[in-house]
Each structure stands twice: as structure tokens, then as C-alpha cells.
Design an enzyme around this catalytic site. Structure first.
Site, short mmCIF file in Angstrom:
data_model
loop_
_atom_site.label_atom_id
_atom_site.label_comp_id
_atom_site.label_asym_id
_atom_site.label_seq_id
_atom_site.Cartn_x
_atom_site.Cartn_y
_atom_site.Cartn_z
N GLY A 98 29.05 57.00 23.67
CA GLY A 98 30.19 56.43 23.27
C GLY A 98 31.44 57.12 23.22
N GLY A 100 33.77 59.42 22.44
CA GLY A 100 33.76 60.21 21.54
C GLY A 100 35.34 61.04 21.18
N ARG A 101 36.04 60.83 22.19
CA ARG A 101 37.54 61.30 22.22
C ARG A 101 38.44 60.26 22.89
NH1 ARG A 101 38.21 65.91 26.79
NH2 ARG A 101 36.54 64.95 28.24
N LYS A 121 42.60 58.87 26.36
CA LYS A 121 41.66 59.92 26.16
C LYS A 121 42.17 61.12 25.64
CE LYS A 121 38.48 62.08 29.53
NZ LYS A 121 37.82 62.15 30.81
N ASP A 260 26.53 57.44 32.35
CA ASP A 260 27.63 56.79 31.46
C ASP A 260 28.87 57.12 32.45
OD1 ASP A 260 26.59 59.68 31.18
OD2 ASP A 260 28.47 59.78 29.63
N ASN A 261 28.81 57.70 33.50
CA ASN A 261 30.01 57.97 34.20
C ASN A 261 29.91 57.10 35.48
OD1 ASN A 261 31.20 59.68 32.54
ND2 ASN A 261 30.46 61.49 33.45
N ASP A 270 36.16 59.40 35.35
CA ASP A 270 35.81 60.80 34.46
C ASP A 270 35.77 61.84 35.45
OD1 ASP A 270 35.70 61.11 31.98
OD2 ASP A 270 33.95 60.38 31.89
P1 AMP Z 1 32.42 63.23 29.58
O1 AMP Z 1 31.64 64.71 29.83
O2 AMP Z 1 33.94 63.36 29.37
O3 AMP Z 1 31.81 62.01 30.36
O4 AMP Z 1 31.81 63.15 28.11
C1 AMP Z 1 30.33 63.04 27.71
C2 AMP Z 1 30.31 62.69 26.41
O5 AMP Z 1 30.76 63.66 25.31
C3 AMP Z 1 31.05 61.26 25.88
O6 AMP Z 1 30.49 60.80 24.95
C4 AMP Z 1 32.35 61.63 25.41
O7 AMP Z 1 33.16 61.07 24.33
C5 AMP Z 1 32.00 63.08 24.55
N1 AMP Z 1 32.95 64.06 24.43
C6 AMP Z 1 33.54 64.92 25.48
N2 AMP Z 1 34.38 65.71 24.81
C7 AMP Z 1 34.60 65.47 23.72
C8 AMP Z 1 35.28 66.02 22.37
N3 AMP Z 1 36.22 66.81 22.64
N4 AMP Z 1 35.29 65.55 21.29
C9 AMP Z 1 34.06 64.35 21.14
N5 AMP Z 1 33.67 63.78 22.14
C10 AMP Z 1 33.63 64.54 23.36
MG MG Z 2 32.21 60.10 30.42
#
Ligand code: AMP
Ligand code: MG
Length: 502
Positions: A98, A100-101, A121, A260-261, A270
């Protein structure tokens, strides 16, 4: 005369028109969120071209962008939500990922009726943040901006940055960095991982609702089709086959092709640990966490198919609710066709880059031998293709000089010239056509890092702007931009590492 005060510009002036179908129709697939309050929001960069294409008033938006995109002010009609999804990350299943940021502000519809997700983001913690702070640093958000714009200019379907703002917060990473938010525009944020969320729990009513929504949004021609769920799988596979072929043609390494990407829309999403290939190398990996080379350059087509298999699994009970074997057989047929479809797009692109408008049986071999030569001498992928275009109307010495073994490339060039001689178009026309598909400028690792460092460490956006200028007109060679066409020194590429979630 009308004088607008900064705070007096209303939502109507900006031209947002939100219609939030995801929030309205997909209860259970999100959680409402309140963006974190930024300390001191400031606009770093607005994508004026994209804002215009979205039918927004660019000047009005510029005056409000810091507030809107930092999350300080939610524009009327927007409904911030964190989207829920699951996903296979490096092959292992995570049932709960989900946003997260990130958050989805809403869906903006322009005057032509085009619907686009507008998301932030780096906008703070949500229920999906797990241990993370929900924040983003300026460098990585500018990175996503420039990579996305380069891809767009190269003709690769992609989500795009509408703006980058700083929040005034400090984000602790390996050191303290300026906090930033990226405003991202996408055809949608539906991912393979969105389907996996409820499929993994066996809640197929929810998967059904999601699939119907996805069909309405991306494949409306399938709405009344009796085999619409198989049709959805076929459509997503077709878009991904073309997308990955385009990545391979420009030398793009996504770096984190987790489910998820991977979007349903077929847009690249992403830009975390991604990088462009410089020296041609099918096993190139830049991501610091991809220890096994799972997402290496040459593995991307196979990984896309792997992700599509995960997608297909979520749809099986919809494809044939009564007969699992029949559903699996139909899905397998689509998956088995993926590679041929990908190869078709790739071959088409490669032929254009070779300057071959007509098709001959040996063209594939010619292309394969060319790439083998590049790999053998670790020749720069972008420089080599561009030099090939120049070689149509020159003696090809400049191209030969790129190789350690000019003899081998000379022999290949003879074959290529003999083949080119059977083309109907004139050499000048052929060279021009080749230059329209083989760029001069890509976001090279060294130039990207230099631009981000200047922005992040010194608040100097000059290098970022120049890089953007080069890569947003990638096919048009211009004086003064030589440094952007030059390969990064081998030492730089050899130890270049990219990072996720930074
Ligand atoms: P990503 O690598 O950007 O595709 O992120 C993978 C997962 O990690 C997703 O659920 C993001 O929302 C979460 N995520 C990445 N960076 C952060 C952060 N700084 N704080 C909270 N969640 C994060
Ligand atoms: Mg992602």
C-alpha cells in the site's frame, strides 16, 4: 485591471476538475488520509508542459503549487486516500504493502475528457507506512522527475511528474536531506499488486469489482465482452509486451519490477533504483539491493512475464468460475503468447534503429550480431546506435573507433550496408529516420547524480535544468550539450549504485 493576490487564486482558476471514481467505487481498496503538515512549502519545479496538456492554468497553478503539492492545502474536489495493494517483491509475497509514503489526491479530467490520477509521493505517513517515515528527499524526487520526462520524450509510456516541492522538513537518510514531495500524474495507479491484495485472501468478490473497474477505466471496449476477464489479461499483457520492448530499445533498467510496480495501464511507474544502460551489457544491474540480478537488463522480459503470471492467477476464478483447469489453460495461452508479442515489438523497433523499413528474414540475425559486438567490447549502447545512423552517409570510421576490434565491426558493417542497399529510401532519408529513433541524449548516470547533488546539497537547480533540456529533446543534437551525449567514465558506471525507497 484585475490583480490577483497570491491567496486569492481559487481552484477554478487552476482548472482542476476532480471526479474520484476509485474512492467512490472501490471501498476497501484504500484508506482516507490527511497529508502531513509541511513546515515551509516551496515550489522547486513545475512541469508547465504537462500542466498545459492537462488543461490547467499554468500561472495560477504555479502560484498555488507549493501549497497544493506539499499537502498543505487540499484542493476542492480532491479526496486524499492511500491505496491498498499487495505484491511480490523479488519473488516473495507481501500481503500488505500500500501507499506508505504516497497518496492519491484524486482523478482530474481535462476538457478533452482524459482522466488522470494525481498523486503525491513523500506526503507523510499512512496506515501502510510500516517502519517508514512516509517522507521523501529532494534528490530522489528530482530523479523521478527527470527519468520520467526523459522516458516520455523517448516515446515510452510512463507516469509523469507534474511538480516537485520541498516541504521545509529535514528527512533523515544516510545523512539529513531536504524533504520533498513529487506530484505524479498517471493513467491510473492500478497495479498487479492491487489484484493480489484480495486474491491472496480468496476474496474474489473484491477482485471482481476491481477487474470490472479496471476494464471500465482502461479497456472499455471489453465491458460487454463475454470473455472480458481473459480479455483484460490479454490487454495488460499486450501493453506490457510493448512497454518492455521500448525499455529494451532505449536501454532502460527499471531495477525493481515487483508486481506492485507493474501497472495495468502499461505505463512505467516508480523510478526508484532505475538507470539507463551505458556500456551495453545484458546482465547489467545497478540496484544496490538486487543481489541476484533478478531485474538485470536482459531479464526484464522474463520478469514481466513472471509478473503477468501472478496477475493471471488473480483472475482465474473470474475467467471460468466453474472450471479451474479451463481457466488456467486459457490464461496459459495468453502468457505463452507474451514472448512472441514482445519479440514482435522489439524486432520492429530494432529494424527502425537499423534503418530497415522493409523486412527480410535475416534482419534478426543482423541485429543479434550487432548487439553481440556491442556486448563483446562493452560499447556505449546509445552512442553506438546514434553512430550507426551517422554511418549511413559517412565512411563509418567514427563508429569503428568505438570498438576495440574494428575488424569485426567492419565485417558487420559490410553486411549491414549490403542489406541497406536493398532499401527503397535514400541514404539521407534513412539516416534521418534512424536519428528519429536513436537518441543522442539519455539521462546518463554521472549527469543525473551531478544534477541531484547540486540541487540537494547547494540548492543549485542549474545542472538539473540543463539535463532536463537535453533529455526532453533526446533526438535533436544541439551545440553546447556535448557533455550530455558523452558516456560516463567506466569507473563511474562500474561502481554506480541506485537505491529504492530513498
Ligand atoms: P517502492 O520501493 O517505492 O515501490 O516502495 C515499496 C513499498 O515501501 C511501498 O509500500 C511504499 O509505500 C513503501 N515505502 C517506501 N519508502 C517509504 C517510506 N519512506 N515510508 C513509508 N513507506 C515507504
Ligand atoms: Mg512502488
Amino acid at each position: 485591471m484585475c490583480v490577483w493576490h497570491k491567496g486569492a487564486v481559487s481552484n477554478e482558476q487552476v482548472g482542476f476538475h476532480f471526479d474520484n471514481t476509485y474512492a467512490r467505487e472501490l471501498d476497501g481498496f484504500y484508506v482516507p488520509v490527511t497529508p502531513a503538515r509541511p513546515l515551509r512549502p516551496a515550489l522547486v519545479r513545475l512541469n508547465r508542459g504537462l500542466a498545459e496538456a492537462m488543461g490547467l492554468d499554468v500561472d495560477a497553478l504555479a502560484s498555488q503549487a507549493a501549497e497544493i503539492f506539499s499537502g498543505a492545502r487540499v484542493p476542492p474536489g480532491a479526496e486524499p486516500i492511500a491505496q491498498a495493494y499487495a505484491g511480490h517483491q523479488f519473488g516473495g509475497f507481501s500481503p500488505r504493502l500500500g501507499d506508505g509514503r504516497a497518496l492519491l489526491l484524486g482523478e482530474h479530467i481535462d476538457r478533452a475528457g482524459t482522466r488522470r490520477d494525481l498523486a503525491l509521493k513523500g506526503s507523510g505517513r499512512t496506515v501502510f507506512s510500516r517502519g517508514g517515515d512516509g517522507k521523501a528527499a529532494l534528490g530522489p524526487m528530482l530523479r523521478e522527475y527527470v527519468m520520467g520526462e526523459a522516458m516520455h520524450a523517448l516515446g515510452v509510456p510512463t507516469t509523469r511528474a507534474l511538480a516537485v516541492v520541498t516541504t521545509g522538513d529535514v528527512v533523515p537518510r544516510d545523512r539529513l536531506l531536504p524533504g520533498a514531495v513529487l506530484a505524479r500524474v498517471a493513467a491510473s495507479h492500478l497495479r498487479v499488486g492491487t489484484f493480489e491484495l484480495f486474491a491472496a485472501r480468496g476474496e474474489y468478490d473484491q477482485v471482481h469489482r476491481l477487474a470490472d473497474y479496471a476494464i471500465r477505466r482502461h479497456d472499455p471496449a471489453l465491458i460487454d465482452a463475454p470473455d472480458r476477464y481473459l480479455g483484460l489479461l490479454r490487454a495488460v499483457a499486450a501493453r506490457q509486451a510493448e512497454l518492455i520492448a521500448r525499455w529494451m530499445l532505449v536501454g532502460f533498467i527499471h531495477g525493481v519490477m515487483n508486481t506492485d510496480n507493474m501497472t495495468l495501464s502499461g505505463e512505467t511507474i516508480d523510478y526508484g533504483p532505475c538507470a539507463f544502460l551505458e556500456a551495453y551489457d545484458p546482465v547489467a544491474v545497478f540496484s544496490s539491493i538486487d543481489h541476484q540480478g533478478r531485474y538485470a537488463f536482459g531479464r526484464q522480459p522474463a520478469m514481466a512475464r513472471w509478473n503477468l503470471a501472478r496477475f493471471a492467477e488473480t483472475l482465474l476464478p473470474l475467467i471460468d468460475p466453474a472450471d479451474g483447469d479451463a481457466a488456467a489453460a486459457q490464461a496459459m495461452e495468453v502468457l505463452d503468447g507474451f514472448h512472441a508479442r514482445y519479440e514482435k515489438h522489439l524486432a520492429l523497433g530494432v529494424r527502425a534503429k537499423l534503418g530497415l523499413a522493409a523486412s527480410e528474414p535475416d534482419d534478426a540475425l543482423l541485429a543479434r550480431d550487432w548487439l553481440a559486438l556491442l556486448a563483446a567490447d562493452a560499447v556505449d549502447h546509445t552512442v553506438a546506435w546514434r553512430a550507426l545512423a551517422d554511418a549511413v552517409t559517412t565512411d563509418g570510421r567514427a563508429l569503428e573507433a568505438l570498438f576495440q576490434d574494428p575488424g569485426a565491426v567492419r565485417a558487420w558493417l559490410e553486411r549491414w550496408r549490403a542489406r541497406g542497399a536493398r532499401e527503397a529510401h535514400s541514404p539521407t532519408e534513412r539516416a534521418a529516420a534512424m536519428r528519429a529513433v536513436s537518441p543522442v541524449y539519455i539521462p546518463r548516470n554521472e549527469r543525473v547524480e551531478e544534477a541531484l547533488e547540486a540541487a540537494q546539497e547547494r540548492g543549485d537547480l542549474g545542472p538539473f535544468e540543463r539535463l532536463l533540456e537535453a533529455v526532453t529533446k533526446p533526438f535533436e543534437e544541439r551545440a553546447g550539450l556535448e557533455a550530455y551525449a558523452r558516456p560516463s567514465p567506466r569507473e563511474v558506471t562500474a561502481r554506480y549504485q541506485t537505491f529504492c525507497g530513498t
